[in-house]
Scaffold this motif. Structure first.
Motif, PDB file in Angstrom:
ATOM      1  N   VAL A   1       0.929  -1.253   0.008  1.00  0.00           N
ATOM      2  CA  VAL A   1       0.060  -0.040  -0.302  1.00  0.00           C
ATOM      3  C   VAL A   1       0.851   1.154   0.022  1.00  0.00           C
ATOM      4  CG1 VAL A   1      -1.744   1.337   1.345  1.00  0.00           C
ATOM      5  CG2 VAL A   1      -1.770  -1.059   1.367  1.00  0.00           C
ATOM      6  N   ASP A   2       1.828   1.362   0.665  1.00  0.00           N
ATOM      7  CA  ASP A   2       2.862   2.342   0.781  1.00  0.00           C
ATOM      8  C   ASP A   2       3.534   2.713  -0.298  1.00  0.00           C
ATOM      9  OD1 ASP A   2       4.154   4.314   2.649  1.00  0.00           O
ATOM     10  OD2 ASP A   2       5.896   3.237   2.174  1.00  0.00           O
ATOM     11  N   GLY A   3       3.726   1.703  -1.023  1.00  0.00           N
ATOM     12  CA  GLY A   3       4.199   2.032  -2.547  1.00  0.00           C
ATOM     13  C   GLY A   3       3.315   2.419  -3.719  1.00  0.00           C
ATOM     14  N   GLY A   4       2.125   2.574  -3.223  1.00  0.00           N
ATOM     15  CA  GLY A   4       0.867   3.364  -4.076  1.00  0.00           C
ATOM     16  C   GLY A   4       0.588   2.167  -5.363  1.00  0.00           C
ATOM     17  N   GLY A   5       1.154   0.763  -5.179  1.00  0.00           N
ATOM     18  CA  GLY A   5       0.671  -0.194  -6.369  1.00  0.00           C
ATOM     19  C   GLY A   5      -0.566  -0.860  -6.297  1.00  0.00           C
ATOM     20  N   LEU A   6      -1.513  -0.644  -5.162  1.00  0.00           N
ATOM     21  CA  LEU A   6      -2.432  -1.673  -5.019  1.00  0.00           C
ATOM     22  C   LEU A   6      -3.893  -0.870  -5.550  1.00  0.00           C
ATOM     23  CD1 LEU A   6      -1.754  -3.456  -2.102  1.00  0.00           C
ATOM     24  CD2 LEU A   6      -1.341  -4.194  -4.186  1.00  0.00           C
ATOM     25  N   LEU A   7      -4.791  -1.657  -6.105  1.00  0.00           N
ATOM     26  CA  LEU A   7      -6.066  -1.255  -6.363  1.00  0.00           C
ATOM     27  C   LEU A   7      -6.916  -1.051  -5.305  1.00  0.00           C
ATOM     28  CD1 LEU A   7      -7.892  -0.610  -8.934  1.00  0.00           C
ATOM     29  CD2 LEU A   7      -8.720  -2.655  -9.033  1.00  0.00           C
TER      30      LEU A   7
ATOM     31  N   VAL B   1      11.472   5.600  11.056  1.00  0.00           N
ATOM     32  CA  VAL B   1      12.337   5.943   9.831  1.00  0.00           C
ATOM     33  C   VAL B   1      11.837   5.228   8.501  1.00  0.00           C
ATOM     34  CG1 VAL B   1      14.576   5.110   8.720  1.00  0.00           C
ATOM     35  CG2 VAL B   1      14.403   5.896  11.164  1.00  0.00           C
ATOM     36  N   PRO B   2      11.275   6.025   7.541  1.00  0.00           N
ATOM     37  CA  PRO B   2      10.627   5.250   6.211  1.00  0.00           C
ATOM     38  C   PRO B   2      11.375   4.177   5.668  1.00  0.00           C
ATOM     39  CG  PRO B   2      10.299   7.802   6.224  1.00  0.00           C
ATOM     40  CD  PRO B   2      11.605   7.291   7.394  1.00  0.00           C
ATOM     41  N   LEU B   3      10.849   2.961   5.304  1.00  0.00           N
ATOM     42  CA  LEU B   3      11.512   2.107   4.678  1.00  0.00           C
ATOM     43  C   LEU B   3      11.861   2.744   2.900  1.00  0.00           C
ATOM     44  CD1 LEU B   3       9.775  -1.073   5.398  1.00  0.00           C
ATOM     45  CD2 LEU B   3      11.917  -0.451   6.206  1.00  0.00           C
ATOM     46  N   GLY B   4      12.917   2.304   2.591  1.00  0.00           N
ATOM     47  CA  GLY B   4      13.160   2.825   1.099  1.00  0.00           C
ATOM     48  C   GLY B   4      14.723   2.099   0.769  1.00  0.00           C
TER      49      GLY B   4
ATOM     50  N   PRO C   1       1.189  -3.996  13.931  1.00  0.00           N
ATOM     51  CA  PRO C   1       0.959  -2.674  13.580  1.00  0.00           C
ATOM     52  C   PRO C   1       0.985  -2.644  12.240  1.00  0.00           C
ATOM     53  CG  PRO C   1       2.224  -2.744  15.488  1.00  0.00           C
ATOM     54  CD  PRO C   1       2.157  -4.086  15.163  1.00  0.00           C
ATOM     55  N   SER C   2      -0.155  -2.014  11.510  1.00  0.00           N
ATOM     56  CA  SER C   2      -0.320  -1.894  10.230  1.00  0.00           C
ATOM     57  C   SER C   2       0.374  -0.778   9.513  1.00  0.00           C
ATOM     58  CB  SER C   2      -1.982  -1.814   9.822  1.00  0.00           C
ATOM     59  OG  SER C   2      -1.988  -1.691   8.370  1.00  0.00           O
ATOM     60  N   THR C   3       2.008  -0.982   9.683  1.00  0.00           N
ATOM     61  CA  THR C   3       2.681   0.093   8.910  1.00  0.00           C
ATOM     62  C   THR C   3       3.841  -0.597   8.467  1.00  0.00           C
ATOM     63  OG1 THR C   3       4.288   1.876   9.396  1.00  0.00           O
ATOM     64  CG2 THR C   3       3.648   0.458  11.458  1.00  0.00           C
ATOM     65  N   PRO C   4       4.209  -0.030   7.102  1.00  0.00           N
ATOM     66  CA  PRO C   4       5.434  -0.815   6.406  1.00  0.00           C
ATOM     67  C   PRO C   4       6.507  -0.765   7.141  1.00  0.00           C
ATOM     68  CG  PRO C   4       4.679   1.211   5.507  1.00  0.00           C
ATOM     69  CD  PRO C   4       3.785   1.022   6.232  1.00  0.00           C
ATOM     70  N   GLU C   5       6.734   0.138   8.093  1.00  0.00           N
ATOM     71  CA  GLU C   5       7.887   0.280   8.944  1.00  0.00           C
ATOM     72  C   GLU C   5       8.096  -0.680  10.090  1.00  0.00           C
ATOM     73  OE1 GLU C   5       6.256   3.090   8.133  1.00  0.00           O
ATOM     74  OE2 GLU C   5       7.712   3.548   6.424  1.00  0.00           O
ATOM     75  N   TRP C   6       6.888  -1.420  10.220  1.00  0.00           N
ATOM     76  CA  TRP C   6       7.094  -2.507  11.177  1.00  0.00           C
ATOM     77  C   TRP C   6       8.369  -3.664  10.898  1.00  0.00           C
ATOM     78  CZ3 TRP C   6       5.844  -2.683  16.186  1.00  0.00           C
ATOM     79  CH2 TRP C   6       5.919  -4.026  16.606  1.00  0.00           C
ATOM     80  N   ALA C   7       8.421  -3.946   9.783  1.00  0.00           N
ATOM     81  CA  ALA C   7       9.498  -4.769   9.323  1.00  0.00           C
ATOM     82  C   ALA C   7      10.986  -4.477   9.939  1.00  0.00           C
ATOM     83  CB  ALA C   7       9.557  -4.813   7.911  1.00  0.00           C
TER      84      ALA C   7
END
Length: 419
Positions: free
Chosen positions: A102-108, A416-419, A372-378
């Motif tokens: 979702v964070d990458g903006g690629g999902l419908l 810290v945002p993933l990237g 927690p529903s955040t990509p940074e949880w990884a």
């Protein structure tokens, strides 16, 4: 698992010419490409699903491609960015992986479809919540799996315990009673943070919380501290190492090798136990992790899969149709029965009542949660200050001090945002 793709047999001349597939009725057929993960569904299930789907959707063919879990994150991200012909139109992803896509903006955005008639109110929260960002639904729950208590029926009977405990306090009392008979009442490794998470959620706490887009670690809240205190009391009734998780050593082997009365694990671990100790065949039982009161089981971490649709698909309607069928009651219950999964809705749990372990899992899944529903949880899991916190508390450190320390580290990782 090997799976041969199901394709429409057509005349070789048409294939060579690259022409569109047009039946005698004049309807042009389109192919929906579906990526599913290895082991999620049997070849027989996919064969039956494909045949019926194509029969009831006379303009669509399915191209189901089985993917390996290893390296799947990078492969999905590449597909979401590339688009174009040949890419996937439907993808199975781990429920806790959805936020990073979702964070990458690629999902419908599937909110309208899911709210329309897909039974969104009945979805298991541990599958639905990671697939949702605020009020937008991107991941559609497919199937779930979670931990239960695997126990030895013979040791319970010898200790005079009539049946599985229904509350946490009953669980502690039963485990103490098992200990008094010379058994190891429970084997619970000191760093089993998934099990700890359930106790924290049961108390009304969280691992982290969001406020205005900012995530903060919350292990130092009173509710989370109560969850850790229960974990400490339960873990002390066995010989699990304080400085290791449930895989070091693998707890199935520990259970098989001695007079261990209980472990907290997915039901499938029972097969590994019996393989290592055939004498336990028929001696194992299952019950949901008990909650604070007898009216409902305790909260548990829910794993499993969601179905997503790439925003760049050129087969939007066909992709939505596939998701609707796979996640719908008919095929979802058949998948659950075939693979011993928990269906995506609590209202479908009756489909698996015939399997004791899966039934216990389904009861717990109704109270299930996810990380927690955040990509940074990884990033949190990569270093996992929760494990260090648990070990420190179990070896005598002050819980409040250690919880504050771990919460700060969680907050820093989530900033810290993933990237």
């Amino acid at each position: 698992m090997k799976f041969r793709r199901l394709t429409l047999v057509c005349v070789s001349a048409c294939l060579l010419a690259g022409c569109a597939l047009v039946p005698s009725g004049g309807t042009e057929r389109h192919t929906v490409t579906v990526w599913l993960m290895k082991g999620s569904a049997s070849a027989q299930f996919l064969q039956r699903f494909t045949e019926e789907f194509e029969r009831t959707h006379d303009d669509l063919d399915l191209d189901i491609r089985i993917q390996e879990w290893t390296g799947i994150g990078e492969k999905v991200q590449a597909a979401l960015e590339a688009g174009g012909p040949g890419g996937p139109d439907v993808i199975e992803v781990g429920n806790t992986q959805v936020p990073q896509y979702v964070d990458g903006g690629g999902l419908l955005d599937l909110t309208l479809e899911s709210l329309r008639d897909w039974g969104v109110r009945d979805w298991l929260p541990g599958l639905a919540e990671p697939g949702r960002q605020r009020s937008t639904q991107y991941g559609i729950p497919w199937y779930a799996a979670n931990r239960v208590v695997i126990y030895r029926k013979d040791l319970f009977e010898q200790a005079g315990i009539a049946g599985p405990p229904k509350t946490r306090e009953e669980w502690l009392a039963a485990t103490e009673q098992l200990d008094s008979r010379g058994n190891q009442g429970i084997y619970l490794a000191g760093q089993d943070w998934y099990t700890l998470s359930g106790f924290i959620w049961d108390e009304g706490g969280d691992l982290a919380r969001e406020d205005g887009g900012v995530w903060t670690g919350t292990l130092d809240t009173p509710a989370a501290l109560r969850g850790m205190d229960f974990y400490r009391r339960l873990q002390a009734l066995g010989d699990g190492p304080a400085d290791a998780d449930e895989e070091h050593p693998p707890q199935a082997g520990v259970f098989a090798g001695g007079k261990v009365a209980q472990i907290v694990a997915v039901p499938g671990q029972a097969r590994a136990i019996v393989q290592q100790n055939p004498a336990l065949d028929g001696a194992l039982g299952f019950f949901p992790v008990p909650g604070e009161s007898a009216d409902r089981p305790g909260a548990v971490f829910t794993g499993g899969s969601d179905l997503v649709v790439p925003k760049n698909t050129d087969q939007r309607d066909g992709a939505v149709a596939v998701v609707e069928e796979l996640a719908g009651a008919k095929w979802n219950t058949e998948l659950a029965r075939t693979m011993n999964y928990v269906p995506n809705k609590a209202t479908l749990a009756g489909a698996v009542t015939g399997e004791e372990g899966v039934a216990a899992m389904a009861a717990g899944a109704a109270q299930g949660r996810a990380t927690p529903s955040t990509p940074e949880w990884a990033a949190v899991e990569a270093e996992n200050p929760i494990k260090e916190y648990m070990t420190r508390v179990l070896t005598g450190a002050d819980p409040v001090t250690e919880a504050r320390r771990a919460s700060r580290r969680i907050t820093e990782a989530l900033a810290v945002p993933l990237g």
